[in-house]
Design a protein around this motif. Structure first.
Motif, PDB file in Angstrom:
ATOM      1  N   HIS A   1     -72.871 -51.784 -25.815  1.00  0.00           N
ATOM      2  CA  HIS A   1     -74.154 -51.862 -26.514  1.00  0.00           C
ATOM      3  C   HIS A   1     -75.221 -50.911 -26.003  1.00  0.00           C
ATOM      4  O   HIS A   1     -76.257 -50.757 -26.658  1.00  0.00           O
ATOM      5  CB  HIS A   1     -74.701 -53.297 -26.430  1.00  0.00           C
ATOM      6  CG  HIS A   1     -73.741 -54.326 -26.934  1.00  0.00           C
ATOM      7  ND1 HIS A   1     -73.269 -54.341 -28.231  1.00  0.00           N
ATOM      8  CD2 HIS A   1     -73.148 -55.384 -26.311  1.00  0.00           C
ATOM      9  CE1 HIS A   1     -72.438 -55.361 -28.388  1.00  0.00           C
ATOM     10  NE2 HIS A   1     -72.342 -55.995 -27.247  1.00  0.00           N
ATOM     11  N   GLY A   2     -75.021 -50.276 -24.843  1.00  0.00           N
ATOM     12  CA  GLY A   2     -76.086 -49.460 -24.288  1.00  0.00           C
ATOM     13  C   GLY A   2     -77.331 -50.307 -24.054  1.00  0.00           C
ATOM     14  O   GLY A   2     -77.256 -51.520 -23.900  1.00  0.00           O
ATOM     15  N   ASP A   3     -78.499 -49.672 -24.024  1.00  0.00           N
ATOM     16  CA  ASP A   3     -79.747 -50.414 -23.867  1.00  0.00           C
ATOM     17  C   ASP A   3     -80.337 -50.707 -25.246  1.00  0.00           C
ATOM     18  O   ASP A   3     -81.362 -50.156 -25.643  1.00  0.00           O
ATOM     19  CB  ASP A   3     -80.736 -49.619 -23.012  1.00  0.00           C
ATOM     20  CG  ASP A   3     -80.316 -49.597 -21.551  1.00  0.00           C
ATOM     21  OD1 ASP A   3     -79.711 -50.589 -21.102  1.00  0.00           O
ATOM     22  OD2 ASP A   3     -80.590 -48.602 -20.866  1.00  0.00           O
ATOM     23  N   THR A   4     -79.665 -51.554 -26.001  1.00  0.00           N
ATOM     24  CA  THR A   4     -80.077 -51.873 -27.366  1.00  0.00           C
ATOM     25  C   THR A   4     -80.326 -53.357 -27.513  1.00  0.00           C
ATOM     26  O   THR A   4     -80.015 -54.163 -26.629  1.00  0.00           O
ATOM     27  CB  THR A   4     -79.002 -51.451 -28.379  1.00  0.00           C
ATOM     28  OG1 THR A   4     -77.859 -52.305 -28.217  1.00  0.00           O
ATOM     29  CG2 THR A   4     -78.570 -50.005 -28.176  1.00  0.00           C
TER      30      THR A   4
ATOM     31  N   ARG B   1     -62.333 -45.114 -28.002  1.00  0.00           N
ATOM     32  CA  ARG B   1     -63.555 -44.968 -28.803  1.00  0.00           C
ATOM     33  C   ARG B   1     -64.782 -44.891 -27.912  1.00  0.00           C
ATOM     34  O   ARG B   1     -65.664 -44.053 -28.092  1.00  0.00           O
ATOM     35  CB  ARG B   1     -63.702 -46.144 -29.775  1.00  0.00           C
ATOM     36  CG  ARG B   1     -63.220 -45.865 -31.179  1.00  0.00           C
ATOM     37  CD  ARG B   1     -63.769 -46.871 -32.174  1.00  0.00           C
ATOM     38  NE  ARG B   1     -63.784 -48.236 -31.697  1.00  0.00           N
ATOM     39  CZ  ARG B   1     -62.748 -49.073 -31.774  1.00  0.00           C
ATOM     40  NH1 ARG B   1     -61.601 -48.657 -32.286  1.00  0.00           N
ATOM     41  NH2 ARG B   1     -62.856 -50.302 -31.333  1.00  0.00           N
ATOM     42  N   LEU B   2     -64.848 -45.826 -26.945  1.00  0.00           N
ATOM     43  CA  LEU B   2     -65.995 -45.839 -26.035  1.00  0.00           C
ATOM     44  C   LEU B   2     -66.057 -44.557 -25.210  1.00  0.00           C
ATOM     45  O   LEU B   2     -67.118 -44.009 -24.957  1.00  0.00           O
ATOM     46  CB  LEU B   2     -65.926 -47.051 -25.109  1.00  0.00           C
ATOM     47  CG  LEU B   2     -66.417 -48.377 -25.693  1.00  0.00           C
ATOM     48  CD1 LEU B   2     -66.136 -49.510 -24.717  1.00  0.00           C
ATOM     49  CD2 LEU B   2     -67.905 -48.313 -25.991  1.00  0.00           C
ATOM     50  N   ALA B   3     -64.891 -44.098 -24.768  1.00  0.00           N
ATOM     51  CA  ALA B   3     -64.853 -42.874 -23.974  1.00  0.00           C
ATOM     52  C   ALA B   3     -65.343 -41.687 -24.784  1.00  0.00           C
ATOM     53  O   ALA B   3     -66.021 -40.793 -24.270  1.00  0.00           O
ATOM     54  CB  ALA B   3     -63.433 -42.628 -23.468  1.00  0.00           C
ATOM     55  N   ALA B   4     -65.015 -41.671 -26.073  1.00  0.00           N
ATOM     56  CA  ALA B   4     -65.388 -40.546 -26.922  1.00  0.00           C
ATOM     57  C   ALA B   4     -66.856 -40.602 -27.337  1.00  0.00           C
ATOM     58  O   ALA B   4     -67.556 -39.587 -27.340  1.00  0.00           O
ATOM     59  CB  ALA B   4     -64.499 -40.516 -28.163  1.00  0.00           C
ATOM     60  N   ASP B   5     -67.313 -41.797 -27.687  1.00  0.00           N
ATOM     61  CA  ASP B   5     -68.655 -41.931 -28.271  1.00  0.00           C
ATOM     62  C   ASP B   5     -69.733 -42.270 -27.257  1.00  0.00           C
ATOM     63  O   ASP B   5     -70.900 -41.940 -27.443  1.00  0.00           O
ATOM     64  CB  ASP B   5     -68.653 -43.020 -29.354  1.00  0.00           C
ATOM     65  CG  ASP B   5     -67.678 -42.699 -30.476  1.00  0.00           C
ATOM     66  OD1 ASP B   5     -67.359 -41.509 -30.649  1.00  0.00           O
ATOM     67  OD2 ASP B   5     -67.236 -43.637 -31.169  1.00  0.00           O
ATOM     68  N   GLY B   6     -69.355 -42.974 -26.188  1.00  0.00           N
ATOM     69  CA  GLY B   6     -70.360 -43.462 -25.249  1.00  0.00           C
ATOM     70  C   GLY B   6     -71.107 -44.640 -25.849  1.00  0.00           C
ATOM     71  O   GLY B   6     -70.976 -44.938 -27.030  1.00  0.00           O
ATOM     72  N   PRO B   7     -71.909 -45.330 -25.040  1.00  0.00           N
ATOM     73  CA  PRO B   7     -72.651 -46.492 -25.545  1.00  0.00           C
ATOM     74  C   PRO B   7     -73.821 -46.065 -26.414  1.00  0.00           C
ATOM     75  O   PRO B   7     -74.289 -44.924 -26.318  1.00  0.00           O
ATOM     76  CB  PRO B   7     -73.145 -47.168 -24.264  1.00  0.00           C
ATOM     77  CG  PRO B   7     -73.238 -46.058 -23.278  1.00  0.00           C
ATOM     78  CD  PRO B   7     -72.119 -45.111 -23.616  1.00  0.00           C
ATOM     79  N   PRO B   8     -74.307 -46.961 -27.293  1.00  0.00           N
ATOM     80  CA  PRO B   8     -75.495 -46.652 -28.101  1.00  0.00           C
ATOM     81  C   PRO B   8     -76.688 -46.346 -27.212  1.00  0.00           C
ATOM     82  O   PRO B   8     -76.765 -46.795 -26.075  1.00  0.00           O
ATOM     83  CB  PRO B   8     -75.715 -47.954 -28.892  1.00  0.00           C
ATOM     84  CG  PRO B   8     -74.403 -48.655 -28.864  1.00  0.00           C
ATOM     85  CD  PRO B   8     -73.772 -48.293 -27.559  1.00  0.00           C
TER      86      PRO B   8
END
Length: 223
Positions: free
Chosen positions: A96-99, A192-199
């Motif tokens: 989720h990142g810092d969302t 997916r997470l490795a490619a996109d990173g967190p929001p």
């Protein structure tokens, strides 16, 4: 945290030794403070009783830690976990990142702990891996579900630590060895997470401090 009574009945999906493995891993992922040598000694003795794939990486870490000054370990800990986002020990960050969604995920974790009789200190975030592992040691069924739910983040953290040549990569290897083999959809989630990173949306976390500025959690047994 409030003390919890260790379950004496076998929990579906876990083995009796899982509790001891997760507690030892939790001790080693806490900040190396003045009590670290005691935690290290306990984790070393527990590791010797665990299955090989779980024990061997733990013993690699304890051997390294025994040969390293605690102050030096503490410096490396801060440099690794506080100053490198890709080595973030806060599991909900990966999804989720810092969302705003991360704020909801943190609240869910707090509610899960509260239902089991746990109360986090004001300076602790519920998604720090050491805290999640400590909870899993006390409540293996619920804890295993949390670890599996955050498996993609766990694997990303393990890979990041390995890439950094961090000794804590061995502890993450041990954690992974306590969980089921990655299924196809879990592998895809990791990729997916490795490619996109967190929001990156910076909203919705008013009630939680940013992990970078949090004091190091003190874990290692119910409080």
């Amino acid at each position: 945290m409030k003390a919890l009574t260790r379950k004496t009945t076998r929990t579906v999906g876990t083995e009796p030794w899982h509790s001891y493995a997760w507690q030892a891993q939790s001790l080693l992922l806490a900040y190396p403070d003045e009590r670290f040598e005691q935690r290290l000694d306990l984790a070393d003795r527990v590791a010797a009783t665990l299955p090989g794939p779980v024990a061997r990486p733990l013993l690699r870490f304890t051997t390294h830690a025994e040969q390293t000054a605690t102050a030096q370990l503490a410096t490396a800990y801060v440099a690794t976990f506080d100053h490198r986002k890709r080595c973030c020990p806060y599991l909900t960050y990966y999804a989720h990142g810092d969302t705003r969604k991360r704020g909801t995920a943190l609240l869910r974790l707090k509610q899960t702990y509260a239902a089991a009789g746990w109360r986090l200190g004001d300076d602790e975030l519920p998604d720090h891996l050491a805290v999640v592992l400590e909870f899993a040691a006390a409540d293996p069924g619920a804890g295993a579900r949390l670890l599996i739910e955050h498996r993609a983040g766990l694997e990303l953290l393990r890979l990041a630590l390995s890439d950094e040549g961090s000794p804590w990569a061995s502890v993450l290897e041990s954690v992974s060895a306590t969980l089921p083999a990655l299924a196809g959809d879990e592998r895809e989630a990791v990729m997916r997470l490795a490619a996109d990173g967190p929001p990156e949306e910076q909203v919705g976390l008013d009630s939680y401090a940013s992990p970078v500025f949090l004091p190091d959690p003190v874990v290692g047994g119910p409080r």
